[in-house]
Scaffold this active site. Structure first.
Site, PDB file in Angstrom:
ATOM      1  N   TYR A  32       0.836  -1.201   0.000  1.00 54.25           N
ATOM      2  CA  TYR A  32       0.000   0.000   0.000  1.00 54.25           C
ATOM      3  C   TYR A  32       0.869   1.247   0.000  1.00 54.25           C
ATOM      4  O   TYR A  32       2.077   1.185   0.266  1.00 54.25           O
ATOM      5  CB  TYR A  32      -0.950   0.003   1.209  1.00 54.25           C
ATOM      6  CG  TYR A  32      -0.280   0.398   2.523  1.00 54.25           C
ATOM      7  CD1 TYR A  32       0.566  -0.473   3.183  1.00 54.25           C
ATOM      8  CD2 TYR A  32      -0.481   1.654   3.075  1.00 54.25           C
ATOM      9  CE1 TYR A  32       1.185  -0.109   4.376  1.00 54.25           C
ATOM     10  CE2 TYR A  32       0.127   2.031   4.264  1.00 54.25           C
ATOM     11  CZ  TYR A  32       0.970   1.143   4.907  1.00 54.25           C
ATOM     12  OH  TYR A  32       1.583   1.514   6.071  1.00 54.25           O
ATOM     13  N   ARG A  51       8.126   3.577  -4.969  1.00 60.54           N
ATOM     14  CA  ARG A  51       8.230   2.657  -3.826  1.00 60.54           C
ATOM     15  C   ARG A  51       7.170   1.561  -3.918  1.00 60.54           C
ATOM     16  O   ARG A  51       7.424   0.415  -3.530  1.00 60.54           O
ATOM     17  CB  ARG A  51       8.086   3.438  -2.511  1.00 60.54           C
ATOM     18  CG  ARG A  51       8.296   2.553  -1.276  1.00 60.54           C
ATOM     19  CD  ARG A  51       8.287   3.352   0.009  1.00 60.54           C
ATOM     20  NE  ARG A  51       7.009   3.995   0.242  1.00 60.54           N
ATOM     21  CZ  ARG A  51       6.769   4.846   1.246  1.00 60.54           C
ATOM     22  NH1 ARG A  51       7.724   5.147   2.113  1.00 60.54           N
ATOM     23  NH2 ARG A  51       5.571   5.393   1.386  1.00 60.54           N
ATOM     24  N   ARG A 100      -7.450 -21.501   0.540  1.00 58.63           N
ATOM     25  CA  ARG A 100      -6.432 -20.846   1.357  1.00 58.63           C
ATOM     26  C   ARG A 100      -5.179 -21.694   1.334  1.00 58.63           C
ATOM     27  O   ARG A 100      -5.156 -22.804   1.893  1.00 58.63           O
ATOM     28  CB  ARG A 100      -6.916 -20.653   2.798  1.00 58.63           C
ATOM     29  CG  ARG A 100      -5.877 -19.978   3.677  1.00 58.63           C
ATOM     30  CD  ARG A 100      -6.332 -19.808   5.107  1.00 58.63           C
ATOM     31  NE  ARG A 100      -5.279 -19.195   5.910  1.00 58.63           N
ATOM     32  CZ  ARG A 100      -4.255 -19.862   6.478  1.00 58.63           C
ATOM     33  NH1 ARG A 100      -4.168 -21.175   6.342  1.00 58.63           N
ATOM     34  NH2 ARG A 100      -3.330 -19.223   7.173  1.00 58.63           N
ATOM     35  N   HIS A 102      -0.809 -21.242   1.474  1.00 57.41           N
ATOM     36  CA  HIS A 102       0.291 -20.272   1.613  1.00 57.41           C
ATOM     37  C   HIS A 102       0.940 -19.998   0.262  1.00 57.41           C
ATOM     38  O   HIS A 102       1.276 -18.867  -0.063  1.00 57.41           O
ATOM     39  CB  HIS A 102       1.334 -20.777   2.619  1.00 57.41           C
ATOM     40  CG  HIS A 102       0.879 -20.649   4.042  1.00 57.41           C
ATOM     41  ND1 HIS A 102      -0.164 -21.378   4.557  1.00 57.41           N
ATOM     42  CD2 HIS A 102       1.313 -19.859   5.058  1.00 57.41           C
ATOM     43  CE1 HIS A 102      -0.358 -21.058   5.824  1.00 57.41           C
ATOM     44  NE2 HIS A 102       0.526 -20.134   6.148  1.00 57.41           N
ATOM     45  N   LYS A 149       6.625  -1.919   2.118  1.00 54.91           N
ATOM     46  CA  LYS A 149       5.408  -1.267   2.653  1.00 54.91           C
ATOM     47  C   LYS A 149       4.237  -2.229   2.490  1.00 54.91           C
ATOM     48  O   LYS A 149       3.328  -2.050   1.666  1.00 54.91           O
ATOM     49  CB  LYS A 149       5.147   0.074   1.960  1.00 54.91           C
ATOM     50  CG  LYS A 149       4.211   0.965   2.773  1.00 54.91           C
ATOM     51  CD  LYS A 149       4.322   2.399   2.355  1.00 54.91           C
ATOM     52  CE  LYS A 149       3.309   3.310   3.010  1.00 54.91           C
ATOM     53  NZ  LYS A 149       3.435   3.442   4.464  1.00 54.91           N
ATOM     54  N   GLU A 182      12.803   2.859  13.690  1.00 54.33           N
ATOM     55  CA  GLU A 182      11.886   3.926  13.273  1.00 54.33           C
ATOM     56  C   GLU A 182      10.776   3.984  14.310  1.00 54.33           C
ATOM     57  O   GLU A 182      10.932   3.443  15.401  1.00 54.33           O
ATOM     58  CB  GLU A 182      11.362   3.651  11.856  1.00 54.33           C
ATOM     59  CG  GLU A 182      10.658   2.319  11.710  1.00 54.33           C
ATOM     60  CD  GLU A 182      10.133   2.068  10.292  1.00 54.33           C
ATOM     61  OE1 GLU A 182       9.982   3.009   9.512  1.00 54.33           O
ATOM     62  OE2 GLU A 182       9.846   0.889   9.994  1.00 54.33           O
TER      63      GLU A 182
HETATM   64  N1  PDD Z   1       3.035   5.480   7.404  1.00 54.85           N
HETATM   65  N2  PDD Z   1       7.717   4.156   8.802  1.00 54.85           N
HETATM   66  C1  PDD Z   1       6.561   3.466   8.861  1.00 54.85           C
HETATM   67  C2  PDD Z   1       6.525   2.158   9.576  1.00 54.85           C
HETATM   68  C3  PDD Z   1       5.405   3.972   8.230  1.00 54.85           C
HETATM   69  O1  PDD Z   1       4.249   3.279   8.274  1.00 54.85           O
HETATM   70  C4  PDD Z   1       5.468   5.235   7.581  1.00 54.85           C
HETATM   71  C5  PDD Z   1       4.281   5.834   6.902  1.00 54.85           C
HETATM   72  C6  PDD Z   1       6.692   5.913   7.564  1.00 54.85           C
HETATM   73  C7  PDD Z   1       6.860   7.226   6.852  1.00 54.85           C
HETATM   74  O2  PDD Z   1       6.834   7.035   5.456  1.00 54.85           O
HETATM   75  P1  PDD Z   1       6.331   8.154   4.460  1.00 54.85           P
HETATM   76  O3  PDD Z   1       7.129   9.367   4.725  1.00 54.85           O
HETATM   77  O4  PDD Z   1       6.602   7.590   3.114  1.00 54.85           O
HETATM   78  O5  PDD Z   1       4.853   8.381   4.724  1.00 54.85           O
HETATM   79  C8  PDD Z   1       7.799   5.333   8.184  1.00 54.85           C
HETATM   80  C9  PDD Z   1       1.871   5.739   6.600  1.00 54.85           C
HETATM   81  C10 PDD Z   1       1.591   7.180   6.390  1.00 54.85           C
HETATM   82  C11 PDD Z   1       0.694   4.918   7.078  1.00 54.85           C
HETATM   83  O6  PDD Z   1       0.899   3.740   7.282  1.00 54.85           O
HETATM   84  O7  PDD Z   1      -0.403   5.444   7.179  1.00 54.85           O
END
Ligand code: PDD
Length: 285
Positions: A32, A51, A100, A102, A149, A182
């Site tokens: 996403y 990304r 279902r 894996h 992501k 983070e």
């Molecule tokens: N979150 N680290 C994590 C784990 C994140 O989920 C996000 C963003 C960031 C910052 O990434 P960016 O600058 O590309 O938004 C760092 C989004 C906004 C969310 O999950 O809603």
């Protein structure tokens, strides 16, 4: 917000349906993105889509991300949901199977979903108009591919909830060497003696678009020194300023960590310079 995009159609949100056999639903098997827009102006669409392609490639969903196609979806959602300030959520899951398993078949049609939701107006570089964060810290218990992501966000959700339950805004995470990775939904910056340090990217951190854009803006400006390196928990606790960043929030000052003030507990001056620059230049990317 009522009109969403699902597999080629714009439909009311309450009519959107996916199969319960969708691997996004059963396994969190998808990718996403979240792209902010202010009065119809998108921030960082190209890097977000890049990304997204990287994520799809990493998990083997064979979909080419076409910039014009996704831009059209974004513009349609903005037009159909009344411009203003909107977060655009883009989601691609591997699609619905008949069982279902894996292991996934190669021929599933990905499920493509997007919707818009209201976000606050563009953050401003004004200490009095900014609500700073108070955060907690916790050992990072997520998986080892946090650079993807993925829609599998249970680890992030649990970490976020840890702070939310205690009345805080975020959880800053550290690994078993006490190095900052983070936060549960943001990247992290530690400022000491005017130098901005942020953890070096690796598989434990999402390569945030806001992070990347901010670092580029600061490098071009040249007035603030930046270091991408290992940042320790001890440094976090001894910082002059701490910031978080994410697409929907820009750069957020943190004024308390684990119930203790960061420096004097006020929003810092380096933040003001950085947010001023970011707010000015973020639409250029
Ligand atoms: N979150 N680290 C994590 C784990 C994140 O989920 C996000 C963003 C960031 C910052 O990434 P960016 O600058 O590309 O938004 C760092 C989004 C906004 C969310 O999950 O809603």
């Amino acid at each position: 917000m009522s009109t969403v995009y699902l597999n080629g159609n714009y439909i009311p949100m309450n009519e959107a349906r996916i199969s319960p056999m969708d691997r996004g639903f059963l396994f969190g098997d998808g990718i996403y993105e979240v792209v902010p827009s202010y009065d119809g102006q998108l921030v960082g669409l190209a890097p977000h889509l890049k990304r997204m392609q990287d994520g799809l490639d990493a998990i083997g969903i064979e979909l080419r991300v076409d910039y014009d196609h996704w831009r059209e979806i974004a513009l349609q959602l903005i037009a159909r949901n009344g411009s203003g300030n909107l977060g655009l959520y883009f989601h691609v899951s591997r699609g619905a199977d008949t069982k279902r398993n894996h292991a996934y078949p190669d021929d599933l049609a990905p499920t493509i979903f997007a919707f818009a939701y209201e976000i606050p107006s563009a953050p401003v570089a004004d200490k009095n108009a900014t609500t700073p964060f108070s955060v907690i810290t916790a050992k990072d218990l997520r998986w080892q591919r946090c650079n993807i992501k993925s829609t599998s966000l249970l680890g992030n959700v649990m970490h976020y909830q840890q702070s939310h339950t205690g009345g805080h805004n975020e959880t800053i995470l550290y690994n078993d060497r006490d190095e900052i990775t983070e936060a549960s939904s943001c990247n992290v910056y530690v400022i000491k003696n005017g130098i901005v340090a942020t953890p070096l990217l690796d598989e434990q951190k999402l390569p945030g678009i806001t992070r990347d854009t901010l670092l580029e803006i600061l490098r071009r400006d040249g007035s603030i020194a930046i270091e991408e390196r290992v940042v320790t928990l001890a440094e976090l606790n001894d910082a002059d300023e701490v910031w978080l960043s994410s697409s929907s929030r820009d750069i957020v000052p943190v004024i308390a960590i684990d119930e203790k003030p960061v420096a004097d507990g006020n929003i810092g001056d380096v933040w003001l310079v950085a947010q001023t620059l970011y707010a000015t230049h973020k639409f250029d990317f």
